[in-house]
Scaffold this active site. Structure first.
Site, mmCIF file in Angstrom:
data_model
loop_
_atom_site.group_PDB
_atom_site.id
_atom_site.type_symbol
_atom_site.label_atom_id
_atom_site.label_comp_id
_atom_site.label_asym_id
_atom_site.label_seq_id
_atom_site.Cartn_x
_atom_site.Cartn_y
_atom_site.Cartn_z
ATOM 1 N N ASN A 7 4.001 3.343 1.325
ATOM 2 C CA ASN A 7 2.826 4.246 1.448
ATOM 3 C C ASN A 7 1.614 3.436 1.109
ATOM 4 O O ASN A 7 1.462 2.698 -0.056
ATOM 5 C CB ASN A 7 3.113 5.136 0.027
ATOM 6 N N TRP A 8 0.806 3.225 2.099
ATOM 7 C CA TRP A 8 -0.302 2.424 2.038
ATOM 8 C C TRP A 8 -1.508 2.664 1.194
ATOM 9 O O TRP A 8 -2.355 1.897 0.652
ATOM 10 C CB TRP A 8 -0.853 2.074 3.528
ATOM 11 N N LYS A 9 -1.594 4.257 0.896
ATOM 12 C CA LYS A 9 -2.648 4.498 -0.196
ATOM 13 C C LYS A 9 -4.022 4.424 0.604
ATOM 14 O O LYS A 9 -4.200 4.328 1.812
ATOM 15 C CB LYS A 9 -2.699 4.005 -1.324
ATOM 16 N N HIS B 166 2.061 13.882 -4.056
ATOM 17 C CA HIS B 166 1.928 12.563 -4.898
ATOM 18 C C HIS B 166 1.123 12.625 -5.934
ATOM 19 O O HIS B 166 0.211 13.199 -6.110
ATOM 20 C CB HIS B 166 1.593 11.459 -3.905
ATOM 21 N N GLU C 43 -0.892 10.862 -7.721
ATOM 22 C CA GLU C 43 -2.235 10.520 -7.509
ATOM 23 C C GLU C 43 -2.941 11.779 -7.208
ATOM 24 O O GLU C 43 -4.158 12.006 -7.599
ATOM 25 C CB GLU C 43 -2.536 9.186 -6.662
ATOM 26 N N GLU D 241 9.479 9.679 -8.312
ATOM 27 C CA GLU D 241 8.305 8.490 -8.718
ATOM 28 C C GLU D 241 7.917 8.891 -9.836
ATOM 29 O O GLU D 241 6.988 9.593 -10.339
ATOM 30 C CB GLU D 241 7.249 8.517 -7.592
ATOM 31 N N GLY E 291 2.760 1.614 -9.939
ATOM 32 C CA GLY E 291 1.773 0.450 -10.030
ATOM 33 C C GLY E 291 1.820 -0.434 -11.431
ATOM 34 O O GLY E 291 0.891 -1.115 -11.513
ATOM 35 N N SER F 73 6.942 0.864 -8.389
ATOM 36 C CA SER F 73 6.949 -0.764 -8.573
ATOM 37 C C SER F 73 8.282 -1.460 -7.934
ATOM 38 O O SER F 73 8.699 -2.170 -8.428
ATOM 39 C CB SER F 73 7.065 -0.904 -9.997
ATOM 40 N N GLY G 264 4.732 1.299 -2.528
ATOM 41 C CA GLY G 264 3.344 1.469 -2.555
ATOM 42 C C GLY G 264 2.966 -0.013 -2.190
ATOM 43 O O GLY G 264 2.616 -0.467 -1.226
ATOM 44 N N GLY G 265 2.226 -0.451 -3.382
ATOM 45 C CA GLY G 265 1.506 -1.814 -3.543
ATOM 46 C C GLY G 265 2.250 -2.647 -2.393
ATOM 47 O O GLY G 265 1.801 -3.633 -1.711
#
Ligand code: PGA
Length: 259
Positions: free
Chosen positions: A11-13, A101, A103, A170, A176, A214, A241-242
Site C-alpha cells: 500500500n504505497w499510500k 482503510h 486513514e 489492521e 506506521g 508495521s 505500507g511503509g
C-alpha cells in the site's frame, strides 16, 4: 514453509511518481526467479491513481498485479469534482482496490459509505481488500471484537460476491508505529474474523484474512510461524505500507517469510 496461497500487498499510500517504477521493476526481477521455488503467492501493489495506467503499460508480465487505494461510491462518470470511480480505475488497469482503510475512516468515511464503495467496486469485478481494525482506546476498553463485528456487519452484505472480498486486519495503533499485536492476540482476532464472517454470511469457506500494520523484514519471521496453526487462525498474507515503498524492504519481507 507453507504452500498455501499468500498475499503480499503493498500500500504505497500518497507516494510515488513515474520514476518509482524502478521499485516495481526490481520487485518483478526478484519475483520472476523467486516464484520458481514452488511457493504459492500473489504480489499486488496498490499505487496512487496517477500511476496505475503508466505502470500497467510498463509491466510486461502479469506476475505483479496493480491495485488502487480508494474510489468514489458513484458509478462510471458524474458531476463529482476530484473523484475517480471504480470503473475508471478498472480501465486504468487496477485489479484490486483497498477500501475502508483507517486513514480514510479518520477523514470521515463511515461504514455505510464504505459499503457503497465496496458495491461499486464489486460491480466492476475488482477484488476488494477491505480494511478493519480497532483504535488503541477501543483495544484498551476490550472492544476489539465488537468493533470488528460492526465494521464488517455494516459494510458487507450477504448478497455481495464474497469471493472477491479479502479482509485486512489492521489495528489502527499498529499502522506506521512499529507496534504489532502479540502472537496470541493476533491469532484470536484472525480466528474471530474468519468464524464470524463465515457464520454471518453463510459462506462455504472461511474468508482470506491479511494482517497489516508495521510489517517489516524482521517481524515477518514471527508472523510466518503463525501458519503452523489451524486454517481458521491462518494469516493469508500481509498488507504492507511503509516497507512497500522500498524494493529491498519489500523483497526481504517475502524472502524472510519463507526462510
Ligand atoms: P504500515 O502501513 O505498514 O506503514 O504500518 C500499513 C497500512 O497502512 O496499510
Amino acid at each position: 514453509m507453507t504452500n498455501n496461497l499468500r498475499y503480499f500487498v503493498g500500500n504505497w499510500k500518497m507516494f510515488g511518481d513515474f520514476n518509482s517504477f524502478k521499485i516495481i521493476k526490481r520487485i518483478q526481477q526478484f519475483y520472476v526467479k523467486f516464484r520458481t521455488n514452488g511457493t504459492n503467492n500473489k504480489i499486488i501493489l496498490c499505487v496512487p491513481n496517477t500511476l496505475i495506467s503508466f505502470y500497467k503499460k510498463k509491466l510486461n508480465s502479469k506476475i505483479i498485479l496493480l491495485g488502487a487505494q480508494n474510489c468514489s461510491q458513484y458509478k462510471n462518470y458524474g458531476p463529482f469534482t476530484g473523484s475517480v470511480s471504480a470503473s475508471m480505475l478498472k480501465k486504468a488497469g487496477a485489479k484490486f482496490i483497498i477500501l475502508g482503510h483507517s486513514e480514510n475512516r479518520m477523514e470521515g468515511e463511515t461504514p455505510q459509505l464504505i459499503k457503497k464503495k465496496i458495491k461499486s467496486a464489486l460491480n466492476e469485478n475488482l477484488n476488494i481488500i477491505f480494511c478493519v481494525g480497532e483504535t488503541i482506546n477501543e483495544k484498551k476498553q476490550g472492544k476489539t471484537f465488537s468493533v470488528l463485528y460492526n465494521q464488517i456487519k455494516n459494510s458487507i452484505e450477504k448478497k455481495f460476491n464474497l469471493n472477491k472480498i479479502i479482509i485486512a486486519y489492521e489495528p489502527v495503533w499498529s499502522i506506521g508505529t512499529g507496534k504489532t499485536p502479540k502472537f496470541g492476540e493476533l491469532l484470536r482476532v484472525i480466528w474471530y474474523i474468519k468464524t464470524y464472517f463465515k457464520k454471518q454470511f453463510r459462506t462455504k469457506k472461511y474468508p482470506k484474512v491479511l494482517y497489516g500494520g508495521s510489517v517489516n523484514d524482521k517481524n515477518i519471521k514471527e508472523f510466518s510461524k503463525q501458519t503452523h496453526f489451524s486454517r481458521i487462525q491462518e494469516i493469508d498474507g500481509f498488507l504492507i505500507g511503509g516497507a512497500s515503498q522500498s524494493s529491498k524492504k519489500f523483497i526481504d519481507i517475502i524472502r524472510n517469510y519463507y526462510k
